[in-house]
Scaffold this active site. Structure first.
Site, PDB file in Angstrom:
ATOM      1  CE1 TYR A 143      16.821  -3.501   1.288  1.00 16.34           C
ATOM      2  CE2 TYR A 143      14.467  -3.965   1.140  1.00 16.34           C
ATOM      3  CZ  TYR A 143      15.589  -3.666   1.897  1.00 16.34           C
ATOM      4  OH  TYR A 143      15.475  -3.555   3.261  1.00 16.34           O
TER       5      TYR A 143
ATOM      6  CB  SER B  76      13.085  -6.455   3.859  1.00 13.11           C
ATOM      7  OG  SER B  76      12.080  -5.697   3.232  1.00 13.11           O
TER       8      SER B  76
END
Length: 351
Positions: A178, A153
């Protein structure tokens, strides 16, 4: 029924984890159309509406209801897609799946998603994104998988001020759990590539949007609220910029990497690689919202709010390596991409 190439791809069985998810669905759809045999895996958790996940599976030829029996493989009658409901954290059933199926390539798109939710519920991110990924790596090395392609990501760049973001940049300061789990995935993949000569390719996705998107994502939240005449939440008082990347561009890029064998890399002893997949353009959030308003013909009521924990002000992908190695770059405009999402949203939710 999904179209398929007349010639089947021989010896190309791909495990796609997160197959009922936003990106996993689109990647699976393209792979099946190209003649790959695809096993889709997903735990169908209730982080967001399970019915949307089931609808994606139906599009892939899996017609059933909520009553999936865990760890049982369901086959489509329409194409080369099969599905299993399973947690990556399952240390018994995941190896069994690999043992019973001659899997060639693994595409890991399964993850507990969402930056803000990771602050509220960090345990679920470690379970899925770290423990689950480790189990997958173990299966890849034990069952001699030819190539592991996995989702990372743009969140790993954290507060990086250098623009555009490059895979050469330091990413040691993630600002959300995350992001930390995604950085962990990259480190774990590097270790397995080094120790076991396992070819791994990590893909840092940049703000993916488009048809069949998740209800917790900005594109969906804005559209849904505007159509229901509710105010939208605009964080950092609108002073945000994102490298918005259309889902088809992401999915085609993932498939391009799956299709190209990593043999040249192996010859050069390059078992580990990272790439950005983004539109190579930073768009102001307020301009993105304006495009949604234009398509809907409605002006949004904007609730200007401060910056949220875990968020960054700007993202922008340098995709030079992707262009050099795969002759590929995303190129769908915001105008085209937003219209496609709005068309899908209306057809899916207003029918």
């Amino acid at each position: 029924m999904l179209p398929q190439d007349p010639a089947k791809v021989v010896g190309k069985k791909v495990l796609v984890t997160g197959a009922a998810g936003f990106i996993g669905y689109h990647v699976s759809k393209i792979l099946v159309a190209k003649g790959f045999e695809v096993i889709g895996l997903d735990n169908l958790n209730d982080y967001y509406d399970v019915n949307l996940k089931l609808a994606r599976l139906k599009e892939l030829g899996i017609n059933t209801c909520n009553s999936f029996i865990s760890n049982k493989l369901y086959s489509s009658n329409e194409n080369n897609f099969s599905f299993v409901k399973m947690n990556l954290e399952n240390r018994i059933e995941l190896p069994n799946l690999f043992e019973k199926n001659k899997i060639d390539i693994v595409c890991n798109l399964a993850a507990q998603a969402g930056v803000r939710y990771s602050i509220e519920n960090p345990e679920s991110y470690v379970d899925s994104n770290v423990v689950g990924f480790l189990n997958l790596l173990e299966c890849c090395r034990n069952f001699e998988i030819k190539h592991l392609v996995y989702a990372s990501s743009s969140s790993v760049y954290g507060l990086n001020k250098k623009i555009p973001f490059s895979t050469e940049d330091n990413v040691d300061q993630p600002i959300s759990i995350y992001a930390a789990t995604k950085k962990s995935n990259e480190l774990m993949a590097y270790t397995y590539s080094h120790l076991y000569k396992l070819p791994t390719t990590g893909l840092r996705f940049f703000t993916v949007y488009g048809p069949w998107g998740r209800p917790d994502m900005a594109m969906f939240l804005f559209t849904d609220a505007i159509m229901k005449n509710k105010p939208i939440k605009v964080f950092n008082h609108g002073n945000l910029e994102r490298d918005f990347t259309y889902i088809d561009d992401i999915a085609k890029g993932v498939v391009r990497i799956i299709e190209k064998k990593p043999e040249e890399r192996i010859k050069n002893n390059e078992f580990y690689k990272l790439y950005n997949i983004g539109n190579n353009n930073s768009v102001k959030l307020l301009d993105f919202i304006k495009e949604i308003e234009c398509n809907l013909g409605i002006t949004a009521t904007k609730n200007m709010l401060p910056m949220q924990p875990g968020d960054v002000e700007r993202t922008w992908a340098n995709v030079d390596e992707l262009i050099n190695d795969y002759d590929y770059r995303p190129n769908t405009s915001i105008k085209e991409g937003v219209k496609s999402f709005i068309d899908w949203y209306i057809s899916y939710y207003q029918k």
